[in-house]
Design a protein around this motif. Sequence first.
Motif, PDB file in Angstrom:
ATOM      1  N   GLU A  15      43.961  35.292  36.096  1.00  0.00           N
ATOM      2  CA  GLU A  15      43.108  35.022  37.255  1.00  0.00           C
ATOM      3  C   GLU A  15      43.615  36.153  38.136  1.00  0.00           C
ATOM      4  OE1 GLU A  15      41.094  32.591  38.001  1.00  0.00           O
ATOM      5  OE2 GLU A  15      41.365  31.830  36.094  1.00  0.00           O
ATOM      6  N   ARG A  16      42.471  36.554  38.986  1.00  0.00           N
ATOM      7  CA  ARG A  16      42.663  37.789  39.953  1.00  0.00           C
ATOM      8  C   ARG A  16      43.102  37.108  41.149  1.00  0.00           C
ATOM      9  NH1 ARG A  16      37.442  41.043  39.766  1.00  0.00           N
ATOM     10  NH2 ARG A  16      38.407  42.155  40.933  1.00  0.00           N
ATOM     11  N   ARG A  18      43.614  36.768  45.227  1.00  0.00           N
ATOM     12  CA  ARG A  18      42.910  36.864  46.305  1.00  0.00           C
ATOM     13  C   ARG A  18      43.583  37.019  47.653  1.00  0.00           C
ATOM     14  NH1 ARG A  18      37.275  35.434  45.382  1.00  0.00           N
ATOM     15  NH2 ARG A  18      37.058  34.622  43.291  1.00  0.00           N
ATOM     16  N   ASP A  19      43.089  37.661  48.575  1.00  0.00           N
ATOM     17  CA  ASP A  19      43.829  37.771  50.002  1.00  0.00           C
ATOM     18  C   ASP A  19      43.377  36.718  50.840  1.00  0.00           C
ATOM     19  OD1 ASP A  19      41.276  38.449  50.611  1.00  0.00           O
ATOM     20  OD2 ASP A  19      41.758  40.612  51.201  1.00  0.00           O
ATOM     21  N   ASN A  22      39.898  35.620  51.063  1.00  0.00           N
ATOM     22  CA  ASN A  22      39.129  35.381  49.723  1.00  0.00           C
ATOM     23  C   ASN A  22      38.658  36.609  49.093  1.00  0.00           C
ATOM     24  OD1 ASN A  22      38.872  33.347  47.708  1.00  0.00           O
ATOM     25  ND2 ASN A  22      36.887  32.820  48.216  1.00  0.00           N
ATOM     26  N   ARG A  23      38.930  37.702  49.197  1.00  0.00           N
ATOM     27  CA  ARG A  23      38.732  38.919  48.456  1.00  0.00           C
ATOM     28  C   ARG A  23      39.549  39.167  47.268  1.00  0.00           C
ATOM     29  NH1 ARG A  23      37.873  42.975  53.278  1.00  0.00           N
ATOM     30  NH2 ARG A  23      39.941  42.302  53.471  1.00  0.00           N
ATOM     31  N   PHE A  24      39.179  39.840  46.356  1.00  0.00           N
ATOM     32  CA  PHE A  24      40.209  40.191  45.161  1.00  0.00           C
ATOM     33  C   PHE A  24      41.069  41.328  45.552  1.00  0.00           C
ATOM     34  CE2 PHE A  24      36.466  38.449  42.478  1.00  0.00           C
ATOM     35  CZ  PHE A  24      37.229  37.334  42.215  1.00  0.00           C
TER      36      PHE A  24
END
Length: 173
Positions: A15-16, A18-19, A22-24
Amino acid sequence: MTANDDTPDNYEHRERPRDGRNRFVRSMDNVRRDAEAAAYWAEHRCTYQEIADRFGYYDRSQAWRGIQAAKRDVALPAVTKLRQTEAEQLDALYLMALEIIERNHVVVSHGHIVYGDDGQPLPDDGPRLQAIQTALRIRDQYQNLHGLKQPAKVEHTGGVKFEIVGVDPQDLT
Protein backbone atom coordinates in the motif's frame (compact mmCIF):
# COMPACT_ATOMS: atom_id res chain seq x y z
CA MET A 1 16.39 -8.73 -1.05
CA THR A 2 19.78 -10.40 -0.94
CA ALA A 3 21.87 -11.43 -3.90
CA ASN A 4 21.00 -15.12 -3.40
CA ASP A 5 17.31 -14.51 -2.80
CA ASP A 6 15.86 -13.55 -6.21
CA THR A 7 12.34 -14.86 -5.88
CA PRO A 8 9.42 -12.61 -6.76
CA ASP A 9 7.67 -13.64 -3.53
CA ASN A 10 9.97 -11.42 -1.47
CA TYR A 11 7.99 -8.35 -2.54
CA GLU A 12 4.28 -8.14 -2.11
CA HIS A 13 2.05 -5.38 -3.42
CA ARG A 14 2.54 -2.61 -0.91
CA GLU A 15 0.00 0.00 0.00
CA ARG A 16 1.37 3.37 -0.89
CA PRO A 17 1.29 5.85 2.00
CA ARG A 18 -0.58 9.14 1.61
CA ASP A 19 -0.05 12.60 3.06
CA GLY A 20 -2.59 14.85 4.77
CA ARG A 21 -4.02 15.88 1.40
CA ASN A 22 -4.48 12.25 0.38
CA ARG A 23 -1.65 12.43 -2.17
CA PHE A 24 0.77 9.55 -2.52
CA VAL A 25 4.17 9.96 -0.86
CA ARG A 26 7.23 7.78 -1.15
CA SER A 27 8.11 5.78 1.95
CA MET A 28 11.62 4.57 2.69
CA ASP A 29 10.48 1.06 1.74
CA ASN A 30 9.38 2.34 -1.67
CA VAL A 31 12.64 4.24 -2.14
CA ARG A 32 14.62 1.07 -1.39
CA ARG A 33 12.38 -1.02 -3.67
CA ASP A 34 12.76 1.53 -6.50
CA ALA A 35 16.56 1.48 -6.09
CA GLU A 36 16.68 -2.32 -6.09
CA ALA A 37 14.35 -2.50 -9.09
CA ALA A 38 16.50 0.01 -10.99
CA ALA A 39 19.67 -1.95 -10.20
CA TYR A 40 18.03 -5.20 -11.27
CA TRP A 41 16.68 -3.62 -14.46
CA ALA A 42 20.11 -2.17 -15.31
CA GLU A 43 21.79 -5.54 -14.80
CA HIS A 44 19.23 -7.78 -16.52
CA ARG A 45 17.54 -5.41 -19.03
CA CYS A 46 14.25 -7.22 -18.58
CA THR A 47 10.77 -5.88 -19.29
CA TYR A 48 8.95 -3.52 -16.98
CA GLN A 49 6.29 -6.19 -16.49
CA GLU A 50 8.98 -8.55 -15.19
CA ILE A 51 10.14 -5.80 -12.83
CA ALA A 52 6.54 -5.26 -11.70
CA ASP A 53 6.08 -8.99 -11.03
CA ARG A 54 9.41 -9.39 -9.25
CA PHE A 55 9.27 -6.26 -7.06
CA GLY A 56 5.56 -6.06 -6.29
CA TYR A 57 4.52 -3.10 -8.43
CA TYR A 58 0.88 -3.12 -9.49
CA ASP A 59 1.70 -2.92 -13.20
CA ARG A 60 4.49 -2.18 -15.64
CA SER A 61 3.79 1.58 -15.67
CA GLN A 62 4.27 1.77 -11.89
CA ALA A 63 7.52 -0.20 -12.31
CA TRP A 64 8.67 2.32 -14.93
CA ARG A 65 7.78 5.23 -12.61
CA GLY A 66 9.66 3.56 -9.77
CA ILE A 67 12.80 3.22 -11.89
CA GLN A 68 12.50 6.86 -13.02
CA ALA A 69 12.15 7.93 -9.38
CA ALA A 70 15.28 5.95 -8.51
CA LYS A 71 17.18 7.75 -11.29
CA ARG A 72 16.05 11.12 -9.89
CA ASP A 73 17.09 10.05 -6.40
CA VAL A 74 20.60 9.29 -7.63
CA ALA A 75 20.94 12.68 -9.33
CA LEU A 76 19.35 14.68 -6.49
CA PRO A 77 22.47 15.22 -4.33
CA ALA A 78 24.48 16.48 -7.31
CA VAL A 79 21.67 18.77 -8.44
CA THR A 80 21.22 20.10 -4.89
CA LYS A 81 24.95 20.84 -4.63
CA LEU A 82 24.92 22.57 -8.03
CA ARG A 83 21.95 24.73 -6.99
CA GLN A 84 23.68 25.63 -3.74
CA THR A 85 26.87 26.64 -5.56
CA GLU A 86 24.94 28.69 -8.12
CA ALA A 87 22.93 30.36 -5.34
CA GLU A 88 26.15 31.29 -3.50
CA GLN A 89 27.57 32.85 -6.66
CA LEU A 90 24.36 34.78 -7.30
CA ASP A 91 24.36 35.97 -3.66
CA ALA A 92 27.93 37.27 -4.05
CA LEU A 93 27.03 39.11 -7.27
CA TYR A 94 23.92 40.56 -5.64
CA LEU A 95 26.01 41.89 -2.72
CA MET A 96 28.40 43.53 -5.19
CA ALA A 97 25.47 45.20 -6.94
CA LEU A 98 24.15 46.45 -3.59
CA GLU A 99 27.55 47.93 -2.75
CA ILE A 100 27.52 49.85 -6.03
CA ILE A 101 23.97 51.04 -5.36
CA GLU A 102 24.99 52.39 -1.94
CA ARG A 103 28.06 54.28 -3.21
CA ASN A 104 28.01 57.96 -4.05
CA HIS A 105 28.77 58.47 -7.73
CA VAL A 106 29.80 61.78 -9.26
CA VAL A 107 29.72 63.03 -12.84
CA VAL A 108 33.10 62.76 -14.54
CA SER A 109 33.84 64.45 -17.85
CA HIS A 110 37.19 64.16 -19.66
CA GLY A 111 38.76 62.68 -16.55
CA HIS A 112 37.66 65.52 -14.24
CA ILE A 113 34.87 65.70 -11.67
CA VAL A 114 32.09 68.07 -12.71
CA TYR A 115 31.00 70.57 -10.01
CA GLY A 116 27.69 72.36 -9.73
CA ASP A 117 27.02 76.07 -9.10
CA ASP A 118 27.21 75.46 -5.35
CA GLY A 119 30.74 74.01 -5.66
CA GLN A 120 29.62 70.45 -4.84
CA PRO A 121 30.28 67.52 -7.21
CA LEU A 122 27.27 66.71 -9.37
CA PRO A 123 25.75 63.33 -8.47
CA ASP A 124 25.67 60.70 -11.23
CA ASP A 125 22.71 58.33 -11.00
CA GLY A 126 23.72 56.29 -14.07
CA PRO A 127 25.93 53.75 -12.24
CA ARG A 128 23.32 53.36 -9.49
CA LEU A 129 20.54 52.72 -12.03
CA GLN A 130 22.71 50.17 -13.87
CA ALA A 131 23.46 48.41 -10.56
CA ILE A 132 19.73 48.31 -9.77
CA GLN A 133 19.01 46.72 -13.16
CA THR A 134 21.80 44.20 -12.55
CA ALA A 135 20.46 43.40 -9.08
CA LEU A 136 17.00 42.80 -10.54
CA ARG A 137 18.43 40.45 -13.19
CA ILE A 138 20.33 38.56 -10.48
CA ARG A 139 17.13 38.18 -8.46
CA ASP A 140 15.40 36.92 -11.60
CA GLN A 141 18.12 34.29 -12.06
CA TYR A 142 17.81 33.31 -8.41
CA GLN A 143 14.05 32.83 -8.80
CA ASN A 144 14.60 30.72 -11.92
CA LEU A 145 17.21 28.61 -10.11
CA HIS A 146 14.83 27.79 -7.27
CA GLY A 147 11.68 27.46 -9.41
CA LEU A 148 9.90 30.36 -7.72
CA LYS A 149 8.33 31.74 -10.88
CA GLN A 150 4.82 30.77 -11.88
CA PRO A 151 4.26 30.04 -15.56
CA ALA A 152 2.50 32.76 -17.50
CA LYS A 153 -1.18 32.10 -18.06
CA VAL A 154 -2.65 33.31 -21.32
CA GLU A 155 -6.38 33.50 -21.85
CA HIS A 156 -8.02 34.20 -25.15
CA THR A 157 -11.66 34.99 -25.79
CA GLY A 158 -13.48 35.98 -28.93
CA GLY A 159 -13.57 34.60 -32.38
CA VAL A 160 -11.93 34.87 -35.75
CA LYS A 161 -13.56 36.34 -38.83
CA PHE A 162 -12.24 35.36 -42.26
CA GLU A 163 -12.77 37.58 -45.24
CA ILE A 164 -11.93 36.48 -48.76
CA VAL A 165 -10.97 39.50 -50.82
CA GLY A 166 -11.84 39.51 -54.50
CA VAL A 167 -14.52 36.79 -54.30
CA ASP A 168 -18.22 37.52 -54.42
CA PRO A 169 -19.97 35.72 -51.50
CA GLN A 170 -22.82 34.80 -53.87
CA ASP A 171 -20.39 32.76 -56.00
CA LEU A 172 -19.55 30.56 -53.00
CA THR A 173 -23.03 29.11 -52.60
